[in-house]
Design a protein around this motif. Structure first.
Motif, PDB file in Angstrom:
ATOM      1  N   ARG A 114       0.834  -1.215   0.000  1.00  0.00           N
ATOM      2  CA  ARG A 114       0.000   0.000   0.000  1.00  0.00           C
ATOM      3  C   ARG A 114       0.865   1.260   0.000  1.00  0.00           C
ATOM      4  O   ARG A 114       0.566   2.237  -0.684  1.00  0.00           O
ATOM      5  CB  ARG A 114      -0.936   0.004   1.208  1.00  0.00           C
ATOM      6  CG  ARG A 114      -2.132  -0.941   1.056  1.00  0.00           C
ATOM      7  CD  ARG A 114      -3.186  -0.618   2.106  1.00  0.00           C
ATOM      8  NE  ARG A 114      -4.250  -1.608   2.173  1.00  0.00           N
ATOM      9  CZ  ARG A 114      -5.322  -1.614   1.352  1.00  0.00           C
ATOM     10  NH1 ARG A 114      -5.445  -0.695   0.419  1.00  0.00           N
ATOM     11  NH2 ARG A 114      -6.243  -2.545   1.494  1.00  0.00           N
ATOM     12  N   ARG A 115       1.942   1.245   0.781  1.00  0.00           N
ATOM     13  CA  ARG A 115       2.823   2.411   0.832  1.00  0.00           C
ATOM     14  C   ARG A 115       3.543   2.609  -0.515  1.00  0.00           C
ATOM     15  O   ARG A 115       3.570   3.709  -1.069  1.00  0.00           O
ATOM     16  CB  ARG A 115       3.864   2.237   1.950  1.00  0.00           C
ATOM     17  CG  ARG A 115       4.822   3.428   2.107  1.00  0.00           C
ATOM     18  CD  ARG A 115       5.922   3.169   3.130  1.00  0.00           C
ATOM     19  NE  ARG A 115       6.857   2.099   2.763  1.00  0.00           N
ATOM     20  CZ  ARG A 115       7.798   2.211   1.816  1.00  0.00           C
ATOM     21  NH1 ARG A 115       7.924   3.334   1.135  1.00  0.00           N
ATOM     22  NH2 ARG A 115       8.600   1.191   1.546  1.00  0.00           N
ATOM     23  N   CYS A 116       4.082   1.529  -1.053  1.00  0.00           N
ATOM     24  CA  CYS A 116       4.921   1.646  -2.258  1.00  0.00           C
ATOM     25  C   CYS A 116       4.134   2.113  -3.479  1.00  0.00           C
ATOM     26  O   CYS A 116       4.650   2.885  -4.288  1.00  0.00           O
ATOM     27  CB  CYS A 116       5.603   0.316  -2.562  1.00  0.00           C
ATOM     28  SG  CYS A 116       6.945  -0.056  -1.422  1.00  0.00           S
ATOM     29  N   VAL A 117       2.901   1.646  -3.639  1.00  0.00           N
ATOM     30  CA  VAL A 117       2.160   2.042  -4.846  1.00  0.00           C
ATOM     31  C   VAL A 117       1.771   3.522  -4.827  1.00  0.00           C
ATOM     32  O   VAL A 117       1.429   4.083  -5.864  1.00  0.00           O
ATOM     33  CB  VAL A 117       0.886   1.175  -5.090  1.00  0.00           C
ATOM     34  CG1 VAL A 117       1.265  -0.273  -5.361  1.00  0.00           C
ATOM     35  CG2 VAL A 117      -0.087   1.271  -3.923  1.00  0.00           C
ATOM     36  N   GLU A 118       1.836   4.127  -3.650  1.00  0.00           N
ATOM     37  CA  GLU A 118       1.458   5.546  -3.555  1.00  0.00           C
ATOM     38  C   GLU A 118       2.599   6.490  -3.912  1.00  0.00           C
ATOM     39  O   GLU A 118       2.383   7.676  -4.129  1.00  0.00           O
ATOM     40  CB  GLU A 118       0.961   5.871  -2.127  1.00  0.00           C
ATOM     41  CG  GLU A 118      -0.392   5.249  -1.777  1.00  0.00           C
ATOM     42  CD  GLU A 118      -1.508   5.617  -2.753  1.00  0.00           C
ATOM     43  OE1 GLU A 118      -1.489   6.749  -3.300  1.00  0.00           O
ATOM     44  OE2 GLU A 118      -2.393   4.767  -3.001  1.00  0.00           O
ATOM     45  N   THR A 119       3.837   5.988  -3.945  1.00  0.00           N
ATOM     46  CA  THR A 119       4.966   6.894  -4.170  1.00  0.00           C
ATOM     47  C   THR A 119       5.174   7.142  -5.663  1.00  0.00           C
ATOM     48  O   THR A 119       4.699   6.385  -6.510  1.00  0.00           O
ATOM     49  CB  THR A 119       6.268   6.314  -3.586  1.00  0.00           C
ATOM     50  OG1 THR A 119       6.568   5.097  -4.273  1.00  0.00           O
ATOM     51  CG2 THR A 119       6.141   6.047  -2.101  1.00  0.00           C
ATOM     52  N   ASP A 120       5.924   8.188  -5.970  1.00  0.00           N
ATOM     53  CA  ASP A 120       6.189   8.534  -7.369  1.00  0.00           C
ATOM     54  C   ASP A 120       7.475   7.920  -7.892  1.00  0.00           C
ATOM     55  O   ASP A 120       7.860   8.151  -9.033  1.00  0.00           O
ATOM     56  CB  ASP A 120       6.265  10.061  -7.518  1.00  0.00           C
ATOM     57  CG  ASP A 120       4.896  10.692  -7.344  1.00  0.00           C
ATOM     58  OD1 ASP A 120       3.904  10.019  -7.666  1.00  0.00           O
ATOM     59  OD2 ASP A 120       4.821  11.834  -6.849  1.00  0.00           O
ATOM     60  N   GLU A 121       8.160   7.180  -7.051  1.00  0.00           N
ATOM     61  CA  GLU A 121       9.424   6.589  -7.504  1.00  0.00           C
ATOM     62  C   GLU A 121       9.285   5.068  -7.577  1.00  0.00           C
ATOM     63  O   GLU A 121       8.389   4.487  -6.979  1.00  0.00           O
ATOM     64  CB  GLU A 121      10.563   6.989  -6.561  1.00  0.00           C
ATOM     65  CG  GLU A 121      10.345   6.510  -5.133  1.00  0.00           C
ATOM     66  CD  GLU A 121      11.577   6.716  -4.266  1.00  0.00           C
ATOM     67  OE1 GLU A 121      12.644   7.029  -4.821  1.00  0.00           O
ATOM     68  OE2 GLU A 121      11.468   6.536  -3.044  1.00  0.00           O
ATOM     69  N   PRO A 122      10.181   4.437  -8.332  1.00  0.00           N
ATOM     70  CA  PRO A 122      10.118   2.977  -8.395  1.00  0.00           C
ATOM     71  C   PRO A 122      10.482   2.348  -7.057  1.00  0.00           C
ATOM     72  O   PRO A 122      11.256   2.917  -6.286  1.00  0.00           O
ATOM     73  CB  PRO A 122      11.160   2.620  -9.463  1.00  0.00           C
ATOM     74  CG  PRO A 122      12.067   3.792  -9.572  1.00  0.00           C
ATOM     75  CD  PRO A 122      11.275   4.992  -9.160  1.00  0.00           C
ATOM     76  N   SER A 123       9.914   1.193  -6.781  1.00  0.00           N
ATOM     77  CA  SER A 123      10.217   0.523  -5.516  1.00  0.00           C
ATOM     78  C   SER A 123      10.295  -0.985  -5.733  1.00  0.00           C
ATOM     79  O   SER A 123       9.661  -1.533  -6.644  1.00  0.00           O
ATOM     80  CB  SER A 123       9.138   0.847  -4.481  1.00  0.00           C
ATOM     81  OG  SER A 123       7.865   0.615  -5.023  1.00  0.00           O
ATOM     82  N   VAL A 124      11.081  -1.630  -4.883  1.00  0.00           N
ATOM     83  CA  VAL A 124      11.188  -3.090  -4.925  1.00  0.00           C
ATOM     84  C   VAL A 124      10.870  -3.637  -3.542  1.00  0.00           C
ATOM     85  O   VAL A 124      11.448  -3.195  -2.548  1.00  0.00           O
ATOM     86  CB  VAL A 124      12.600  -3.545  -5.367  1.00  0.00           C
ATOM     87  CG1 VAL A 124      12.769  -5.057  -5.179  1.00  0.00           C
ATOM     88  CG2 VAL A 124      12.862  -3.170  -6.815  1.00  0.00           C
ATOM     89  N   ILE A 125       9.916  -4.565  -3.498  1.00  0.00           N
ATOM     90  CA  ILE A 125       9.611  -5.260  -2.245  1.00  0.00           C
ATOM     91  C   ILE A 125      10.100  -6.694  -2.415  1.00  0.00           C
ATOM     92  O   ILE A 125       9.687  -7.380  -3.357  1.00  0.00           O
ATOM     93  CB  ILE A 125       8.095  -5.265  -1.962  1.00  0.00           C
ATOM     94  CG1 ILE A 125       7.536  -3.851  -1.980  1.00  0.00           C
ATOM     95  CG2 ILE A 125       7.797  -5.968  -0.642  1.00  0.00           C
ATOM     96  CD1 ILE A 125       6.012  -3.795  -2.083  1.00  0.00           C
ATOM     97  N   ILE A 126      10.974  -7.129  -1.548  1.00  0.00           N
ATOM     98  CA  ILE A 126      11.440  -8.518  -1.600  1.00  0.00           C
ATOM     99  C   ILE A 126      10.740  -9.284  -0.478  1.00  0.00           C
ATOM    100  O   ILE A 126      11.013  -9.044   0.700  1.00  0.00           O
ATOM    101  CB  ILE A 126      12.974  -8.595  -1.460  1.00  0.00           C
ATOM    102  CG1 ILE A 126      13.649  -7.802  -2.594  1.00  0.00           C
ATOM    103  CG2 ILE A 126      13.441 -10.052  -1.464  1.00  0.00           C
ATOM    104  CD1 ILE A 126      15.150  -7.615  -2.427  1.00  0.00           C
ATOM    105  N   ALA A 127       9.784 -10.136  -0.857  1.00  0.00           N
ATOM    106  CA  ALA A 127       9.045 -10.925   0.141  1.00  0.00           C
ATOM    107  C   ALA A 127       9.711 -12.286   0.223  1.00  0.00           C
ATOM    108  O   ALA A 127       9.640 -13.082  -0.707  1.00  0.00           O
ATOM    109  CB  ALA A 127       7.585 -11.044  -0.264  1.00  0.00           C
ATOM    110  N   ARG A 128      10.367 -12.540   1.342  1.00  0.00           N
ATOM    111  CA  ARG A 128      11.217 -13.717   1.427  1.00  0.00           C
ATOM    112  C   ARG A 128      10.550 -14.832   2.237  1.00  0.00           C
ATOM    113  O   ARG A 128       9.889 -14.564   3.238  1.00  0.00           O
ATOM    114  CB  ARG A 128      12.528 -13.306   2.093  1.00  0.00           C
ATOM    115  CG  ARG A 128      13.720 -14.047   1.575  1.00  0.00           C
ATOM    116  CD  ARG A 128      15.016 -13.263   1.830  1.00  0.00           C
ATOM    117  NE  ARG A 128      15.542 -12.670   0.617  1.00  0.00           N
ATOM    118  CZ  ARG A 128      16.449 -11.684   0.592  1.00  0.00           C
ATOM    119  NH1 ARG A 128      16.885 -11.168   1.722  1.00  0.00           N
ATOM    120  NH2 ARG A 128      16.887 -11.229  -0.559  1.00  0.00           N
ATOM    121  N   GLY A 129      10.733 -16.048   1.807  1.00  0.00           N
ATOM    122  CA  GLY A 129      10.219 -17.204   2.538  1.00  0.00           C
ATOM    123  C   GLY A 129      10.655 -18.446   1.790  1.00  0.00           C
ATOM    124  O   GLY A 129      10.627 -18.460   0.563  1.00  0.00           O
TER     125      GLY A 129
END
Lengths: 197, 603
Positions: free
Chosen positions: B518-533
């Motif tokens: 939710r936080r990342c999609v609101e920003t104007d810059e690219p973002s990477v979420i690494i969901a590890r498991g």
């Protein structure tokens, strides 16, 4: 040398492929030409698994035609119904009492059919239906993973190779830790069918 | 010695016994087992490459350096490797090099169906196709010889039913003791494809094909099996085996050199039979080539162009076209109509992809709109989920139903960037796995930075290539032989590209997964979420299983939306299968339950 077509069906993770591999090797060692092929879904677990095993003087296609399966060996109840049409008239169906409910039936949308319903799909084809209490046998030998070996034992009673042909392959394949329970599972599969015949 | 070998095992062993010293691949069904088998062979360098293009480039290097080389991939892998494949067809080689393409008719495990025989004609290289494991074993030797004699890569085409079918092989060769030493012969005219050199090589390519046309006329494994001369069947690959089942007693011409085809042999066969048909899987490759010879031939007018063949389908076609008589109708009794629940592939219990995909469904799809197969307008708050190729693609199926697109390896990021640049009003998330990111997702991410996009990329990092059977990749450092090298660090890689917003989270922590997306999609810059498991099939994460506390359960059935194979409903009651549930290491269902009714099993 009679041609023999075996369809082994079940669910990913049940050991269907190991059993059909063994089945093909046993046929080759008995002097047959053999071919075997599997169809499995993309998933590592939970999809339908179908193995075609063919023994014969000379085998061309690895795929068995609808209505030409001599032995339908089913590791899971509803998979029997899915492949029933492949059985030839008066062919033999060997069915483990195992139920693995598919996601589609978990939500209750398509209910999982009862054994009586599944049997009713087989009955127009054959009365040679053998229902194997594989879960109980797995518990008795303290090795629930031996389902595939129970089924091999059951199938072996219909083919004239003698127990040793099967057991030799099992000894080669099964890790030492599980060998005793696997051999027991094989014999219990044999005994079960002999008591039903 | 007689051995029961799959086509893939036979390819590996045949290459080994032909002096192969080098093998590269990217895993892909149905090709994966070839390199897996090679990896334990002494005296052969083998590697999982980052992708098929690099696999072929590394293989080209080895072949230029004088080592017999095998490069293997699935059909769509050759699309990725097409650039070096065409280049290699132009330069030719030093030592023998074979490119194995394992096609997947019927899409058992692929995003599409394609007939890679076209690649042979397209790149002007010879093609060989075995009809069983015995031929796969024997033809490897021929393929290396052809490659060296004619200075060309050889396309060795297999299909699912060749690669994954086991049959009896007479293993009658051994590995030669004198495998050649590496040596590169410097020749810019041959290996540097500037236009002036390429024009010269272009002529050599045509001369090569002309010589190959002569050569295949006497190829010993092309075989005429004469029976009843009323019908002559020309066939190749697994289709030949199916045809032998159906046209019992007819005359056959079995072709293993399927490009170029042996013209004189075909003319001879056609002249000895009354009618010629072609039985082939997928496209009318042989049929068209034979028709160009002026021979009256049919095939695709009664054999399907789509999907995998089997004896039943070939028989149905043969009956339809009157080639064989209609079999007498057996007295079929009425079979009762029992509804059989379909068994679609699904994600495993304890799979680290389930949690993030459950959250994507929750936040990116309007829950008031019922899922349907008809295209529909998106509502304002919904997000576009561009996805990719891997186990997580199974999240397209209900109840997760969390994906909008899956194009090809690595496409999730580019497609997401394109949608946003095109100006759709919805936010989006690009979802892909760690191995797929390494394969070709990273180039898309570089483009996001370069184009100042604001794409949110969710990397589901289970630290393996799970779907094809747990191969290593650069992010794990694990090689095909099991040795451990340096890991390419995902976070630092993304940072180096220029991504500033990088968050590493646990794939099993639903609250954090949701808040981070939710936080990342609101920003104007690219973002990477690494969901590890970890992949639940690879690492033993099984603990005390969960159970339902019947007193607390309010029978809302929300846990069923997780689509976990351990959870099932009987009547109104939910049950968790303790043999399947992995317990607190996953705990996704317990987090979803609104009434805290999913608890660890009491001993």
């Amino acid at each position: 040398m009679k041609d023999i077509n075996v369809l082994m069906v079940g669910v990913g993770g049940q050991g269907v492929i190991l059993a059909s591999d063994a089945m093909a090797e046993i046929g080759m060692n008995a002097g047959y030409d053999v071919k075997k092929t599997d169809s499995l879904g993309m998933a590592q677990r939970g999809g339908s698994v179908v193995s075609n095993v063919r023994w014969g003087q000379k085998v061309f296609s690895p795929m068995i035609k609808k209505g030409e399966v001599d032995f339908l060996v089913s590791f899971e109840q509803v998979e029997t119904a899915r492949w029933a049409a492949y059985l030839k008239p008066s062919g033999v169906a060997i069915v483990a009492d195992v139920v693995v409910i598919p996601i589609s039936a978990m939500s209750g949308a398509v209910p999982y059919p009862s054994w009586d319903e599944i049997k009713s799909v087989l009955q127009p084809q054959t009365d040679q239906i053998f229902f194997v209490p594989a879960i109980k046998i797995g518990q008795e030998v303290n090795n629930p993973k031996a389902l595939n070996i129970v089924m091999m034992g059951a199938l072996s009673t219909f083919l004239d190779l003698g127990d040793e042909a099967w057991l030799a392959d099992i000894r080669r394949k099964v890790p030492p830790k599980f060998l005793d329970s696997s051999i027991q599972a094989f014999h219990k599969g044999v005994d079960e069918i002999k008591s039903l015949k | 010695m007689k051995q029961l070998l799959s086509g893939n095992e036979a390819i590996a062993l045949g290459a080994y016994h032909s002096g192969m010293g080098f093998a590269t691949a990217y895993p892909g069904t149905p090709s994966t087992e070839i390199l897996q088998n090679i990896s334990s062979m002494e005296g052969v360098y083998s590697e999982w490459s980052i992708n098929e293009k690099v696999a072929l480039e590394v293989g080209i290097g080895a072949a230029y350096a004088g080592i017999r080389t095998l490069v293997t991939m699935k059909h769509v892998g050759l699309n990725v490797a097409a650039d070096p494949f065409f280049a290699l067809a132009t330069t030719g080689t030093n030592a023998g090099i074979i490119v194995v393409s394992c096609d997947d008719p019927g899409e058992h495990s692929s995003q599409g169906e394609q007939d890679n025989r076209h690649f042979a004609k397209f790149a002007k290289v010879p093609m060989i196709e075995p009809t069983d494991s015995q031929e796969a074993y024997e033809l490897m030797d021929w393929a290396f010889k052809i490659s060296e004699e004619f200075d060309t890569p050889v396309l060795f085409r297999s299909t699912t039913r060749i690669s994954h079918c086991k049959s009896v092989v007479n293993v009658n060769r051994e590995r030669p003791s004198n495998v050649s030493d590496p040596k590169f012969l410097r020749s810019s005219a041959k290996y540097v494809m500037v236009p002036s050199n390429a024009r010269v090589r272009r002529i050599a390519m045509e001369e090569r094909i002309a010589k190959l046309r002569e050569y295949v006329e006497n190829f010993p494994l092309n075989e005429m099996i004469m029976g009843d001369r009323k019908l002559g069947v020309i066939s190749s690959g697994i289709a030949y085996q199916n045809a032998r089942e159906v046209f019992n007693g007819a005359s056959f011409l079995k072709l293993v050199t399927t490009y170029p085809i042996p013209e004189k042999l075909i003319r001879k066969f056609a002249s000895e039979v009354e009618k010629v048909i072609v039985i082939e899987e997928l496209d009318p490759h042989l049929e068209e080539e034979i028709r160009l010879l002026g021979i009256d031939v049919s095939g695709k007018d009664f054999i399907p162009i789509i999907g995998e063949l089997n004896p039943e389908i070939v028989e149905a076609g043969a009956i339809k076209s009157g080639l064989i008589p209609t079999p007498p109708r057996s007295n079929t009794t009425e079979v009762p109509a029992v509804q059989i629940p379909p068994r679609r592939p699904q994600l495993c219990a304890g799979c680290p992809h389930v949690g993030p995909e459950f959250i994507l469904r929750k936040i990116a799809f309007d829950s008031s709109v019922k899922p349907s197969l008809t295209p529909r307008e998106m509502t304002e708050k919904e997000m576009v989920i561009t996805s990719d190729i891997g186990c997580y693609t199974l999240g397209v199926y209900e109840p997760l139903g969390a994906l909008d697109t899956c194009v090809c390896m690595g496409a999730s990021i580019g497609v997401g960037l394109g949608m946003s640049k095109a100006g759709i009003p919805n936010k989006g998330v690009a979802v892909l796995g760690d191995s797929t990111f390494m394969h070709s997702g990273v180039t898309g991410l570089i483009d996001v930075v370069y184009k100042q996009g604001n794409t949110t990329v969710l990397i589901l990092d289970n630290r393996t290539t799970a779907m094809t059977g747990h191969q290593g990749h650069p992010g794990t450092g694990v090689s095909v032989t099991g040795t451990k090298g340096p890991e390419v660090n995902l976070e630092k890689l993304c940072e180096g590209i220029g991504i500033k917003d990088i968050t590493v989270i646990s794939a099993f922590d639903l609250e954090t997964v949701e808040s981070t997306i939710r936080r990342c999609v609101e920003t104007d810059e690219p973002s990477v979420i690494i969901a590890r498991g970890p992949c639940a099939l690879r690492e033993k994460i099984k603990g005390t299983p969960f159970e339902i506390d019947a007193d607390s359960c309010i029978q809302c059935h929300e846990c069923l939306d997780v689509g976990c194979p351990a959870i099932c409903i009987t009547g109104e009651d939910i049950n968790i299968d303790p043999a399947v549930c992995v317990g607190p290491a996953c705990g996704v269902c317990a987090q979803v339950c609104p009434s805290e009714a999913i608890v660890e099993m009491k001993r």
